[in-house]
Design a protein around this motif. Sequence first.
Motif, PDB file in Angstrom:
ATOM      1  N   LYS A  68       0.925  -1.091   0.061  1.00  0.00           N
ATOM      2  CA  LYS A  68       0.241   0.070  -0.065  1.00  0.00           C
ATOM      3  C   LYS A  68       1.034   1.217  -0.174  1.00  0.00           C
ATOM      4  O   LYS A  68       0.411   2.157  -0.844  1.00  0.00           O
ATOM      5  CB  LYS A  68      -1.005  -0.117   1.370  1.00  0.00           C
ATOM      6  N   ASP A 110       2.305   2.071  -3.340  1.00  0.00           N
ATOM      7  CA  ASP A 110       1.400   2.459  -4.206  1.00  0.00           C
ATOM      8  C   ASP A 110       1.094   4.026  -3.858  1.00  0.00           C
ATOM      9  O   ASP A 110       1.090   4.953  -4.668  1.00  0.00           O
ATOM     10  CB  ASP A 110      -0.196   1.902  -3.983  1.00  0.00           C
ATOM     11  N   TRP A 111       1.024   4.304  -2.579  1.00  0.00           N
ATOM     12  CA  TRP A 111       1.036   5.540  -2.215  1.00  0.00           C
ATOM     13  C   TRP A 111       1.685   6.576  -2.517  1.00  0.00           C
ATOM     14  O   TRP A 111       1.388   7.666  -2.936  1.00  0.00           O
ATOM     15  CB  TRP A 111       0.709   5.753  -0.304  1.00  0.00           C
ATOM     16  N   GLU A 150      -5.538   5.226   5.023  1.00  0.00           N
ATOM     17  CA  GLU A 150      -5.505   5.520   3.605  1.00  0.00           C
ATOM     18  C   GLU A 150      -5.244   6.964   3.292  1.00  0.00           C
ATOM     19  O   GLU A 150      -4.924   7.025   1.815  1.00  0.00           O
ATOM     20  CB  GLU A 150      -6.840   5.053   3.112  1.00  0.00           C
TER      21      GLU A 150
END
Lengths: 413, 413
Positions: free
Chosen positions: B98, B101-102, B130
Motif C-alpha cells: 500500500k 502505491d501511495w 488510507e
Amino acid sequence: MKAEIITIGDEILIGQIVDTNSAWLGSQLSLLGVQVVQITSVSDNAKAIIDALNLAKTRAQLILITGGLGPTKDDITKHTLAQYFESKLVTNPSVLEKLRDWFEKRGRVMSEMNAKQADLPHNCEILANELGTAQGMLWRSTEYWVLSMPGVPYEMKFIVNNGLIPLLKQEANLPVIVHQTIMTCGMVESQIAATIAPVEDALPQHIKLAYLPRPGIVRLRLSGKGTEREKLEAEIASYELQIRERLGHFVYGVNEEPLEAAIGKKLLAQTATLGTAESCTGGSIASAITRIPGSSAYFTGSIVSYANEVKIKQLDVSPATLENYGAVSEAVVLEMASGLKQHLGVDYALAVSGVAGPTGGTEEKPVGTVWIAVSGPKSTYAKSFNFGTERQLNIERASMMALYMLWKMLVSN
Amino acid sequence: MKAEIITIGDEILIGQIVDTNSAWLGSQLSLLGVQVVQITSVSDNAKAIIDALNLAKTRAQLILITGGLGPTKDDITKHTLAQYFESKLVTNPSVLEKLRDWFEKRGRVMSEMNAKQADLPHNCEILANELGTAQGMLWRSTEYWVLSMPGVPYEMKFIVNNGLIPLLKQEANLPVIVHQTIMTCGMVESQIAATIAPVEDALPQHIKLAYLPRPGIVRLRLSGKGTEREKLEAEIASYELQIRERLGHFVYGVNEEPLEAAIGKKLLAQTATLGTAESCTGGSIASAITRIPGSSAYFTGSIVSYANEVKIKQLDVSPATLENYGAVSEAVVLEMASGLKQHLGVDYALAVSGVAGPTGGTEEKPVGTVWIAVSGPKSTYAKSFNFGTERQLNIERASMMALYMLWKMLVSN
C-alpha cells in the motif's frame, strides 16, 4: 522550572469546547523559559482533580488549574482545593465590595449565588480578576506553586498577565531568555525563507528562528538563551536588523502588533484619514481597524454597500458601470473608492467587492473572486484575486490583503 | 465504557498547535455514549507515554493515543508500545505494498525511512490509514482496547471513522445516548439557572443539563442515557419544551446555530431588510451578519459613522443633537436609526454609539457606556448599557446585545 496545566470541565472532555487555554498558557510559559511537561484535562469531580494535582506535584513546581469555578459549576475546584490545602472559606470583604461594584456598573443586582464568589480560602493569595467574578487563588510553598483560575479565556489571561507573570519574574529564578518577533505581511513562508536564508544559516546554536504563520501574516520569532541579558539582546537585535534589511516594507512591526495598528501609526504620522467601502467583506475591515484603541483619530468611517442600491446611492457608483461590468469588477471598486473619498472626505480609501460564496459564482467570476482598490492622495490602484471556495476564509483573506495593499501605499508615500 | 485520550507531542505542550484532535474525539465518543474521563498531553518521551498509559488503564477501557508516529518523530510511540506489549516489529507485506502505491500515486519514490512505516508490531490489529503512511495500531484484550493513531487530524479521523467506530458499534455494547443543545441569548448563566430551576431539579438521574456560555450566549445541553432511543428522544424533547416555555424568546435556536443565522431566518420569513448604523462597534455587527451565507437576501448595508461628520452627513443626525446630548446618547442613536432607514430604505435598523475605551470616558459617561437603538416597522426603542472597561469586550458585548434586541423585536412582530 517545570510546569503542568490542569484543565477542569466536562465540556472539554466531551469536545463541546476546544481547550485553547492550555495552548495559550503553554506558549506564554515557554516564552518565560518555563517548560510545560504535561497538560491534563479532567472532569468536574473532586477525586479526579486531587489525583491530577498529586501527580502534577511529582513532575512540576508550577501547577496552573483552569475551570471548575463559578456558580453553575458549584465551585467544585474552590471547595476541592480549600479542603486539599486545609483552608476555611472566609468572605473576603474587599472582593465582595469589588463584586458589588462589578454588578452595579452593569446595572445588575448581585445574587446570593454571585456573592458566594467572595468566599475564598483563608490561606491563599488572591490574584485579582477584574473581568469576572471568580478570582485567581494561589498557594505558594518552597516546593511548588498552585494557581487556580476561571476557565473563561479572557479572565484567565488577565490573571496570568497581571498576576502570575509579574510574580514569576520577581520571585522565581528564570533563565535569561530573549525573544523578538518580527511581524511581516505580503509574503508567504517559502518566499521569506528564500529571502533571508543567508541570515538564517548564519544563526549561532543559542539563537533559533521560528516561522509562525497566520492568515495574511507570517511572524518570525528570534529566541535566544544565554546568561547575560544585555549581550543576548544586542545579538538578537543585530539579527533582527539583518532580517529587516532583506525584507524591507514586508516587515510592518514587532511583537504581535496587528497590521491595523501599524497602519494607524502611519496615518497619524501623515495626519491622514481613512475610510472603507466594503461589499463582500461586510464591514470586517472597518471592524479590524476600529479594534485598535485611538483609531477614531484617523478612521472616519465605512460604507458597507452590500446591496447595489447602496453602492449607487451612498457611493455614487453609476448604474451603467454596475450593468456593464458587474458589481465584482475593477470599474466598480474604483468608483466605490472615489465615491467614498467624496462622501467621507478621507485621504485614503479602501474598496472591496467580491464573491464570498458559497453561491453567486459564475464561469467568469467563480466563488473567491475579489476586486480590491486602494486610493490615496497621490495614487489609486486596483487588483483582483481569487481566495478560494471557503466563505469565511475569503472574507478574512480579502480583508488582510486590502490592509496589506494600504500598508504598501502608506510606506511608499 | 469509559475512554481516555493521550496526545503525544511537544508542539502541543509549548502551545505551537492547539489540540483539536482531543475535542473531536471527545465529541465523537460522547455521541456513541462512551464517556471520556481524562485527556492527557505528554512529551515525545517513552517514560511519559508509559506512565500516562498505565494510569489510563486504571480508569478507562478504551485508550486512544494520537501523535508521536512518523519518521520525524522517530516513531517514538510505535517503539514504546511495541516494547510495552512485548511485540516484535515485523514488516507487514500488504501495508508495504500500500505504501509503495501511495508514493507512486503521488509521483514520489518511497524512501527507506518511509518503508519503515510498514514495520509493525506483530500482535496488534492494523486499522488502515488510507490518507497517510502511519497506520492505526490496536491492541485488544478483555479489559481494555489501546489504539495508537497519527496526530495529523484528517488521518486520525479517517482511522476513527472507518476503523474504530464500526468496530465499537459491533463489539462493544454501547448505551443509547441522546443530546440536544438549546441556544439562548439575552440572559446570563445565573438568571437562566434561576428561571429553569424547577425543570432542572426535576431531571431524572439519566438526563443531565450542562451550561455552556459564550460571549452574549449561553448554550444549554440536555444529555440523556438510556436503552430505547425513541423513548429517550421523547423524554429529552419534553424537557426541551419545558425549558423553552420558561425561557420564551430567550431561546433562539438549537445545536450551535449562531444568533445572526436565526435573525436571518426571521427576516426572510418577514421578507424584511436590515441595516446597521455603527459607531463604537465599528462594523462588527455588519460583519457578523454577513458571515452568514445568503445574508445578501436581507442585509442591505451599514454606515459605520465613526466620525461625527459621518453621523451628520450620511445619517442626518442634527449637529444640535450632537451638541446638546453628545454622540453617546439616546437622542443620537435614535436619529442614527431613523436616518439609516431613510438612506438605506431598510425595514429594521440597528444603531450603536458608545465609549469603547480605553480613553474617551467621562464622569457622566464612563468607558463602557453604550447606547443601542433598534427600529422596526412597528416600533423603535433605545437602551443604555455599561459593558465594562475592556475595549474589545465592549465591542463584542455591544454587538451581541444589539443582535439580541433585534431578535426580541423580530419575535414580537
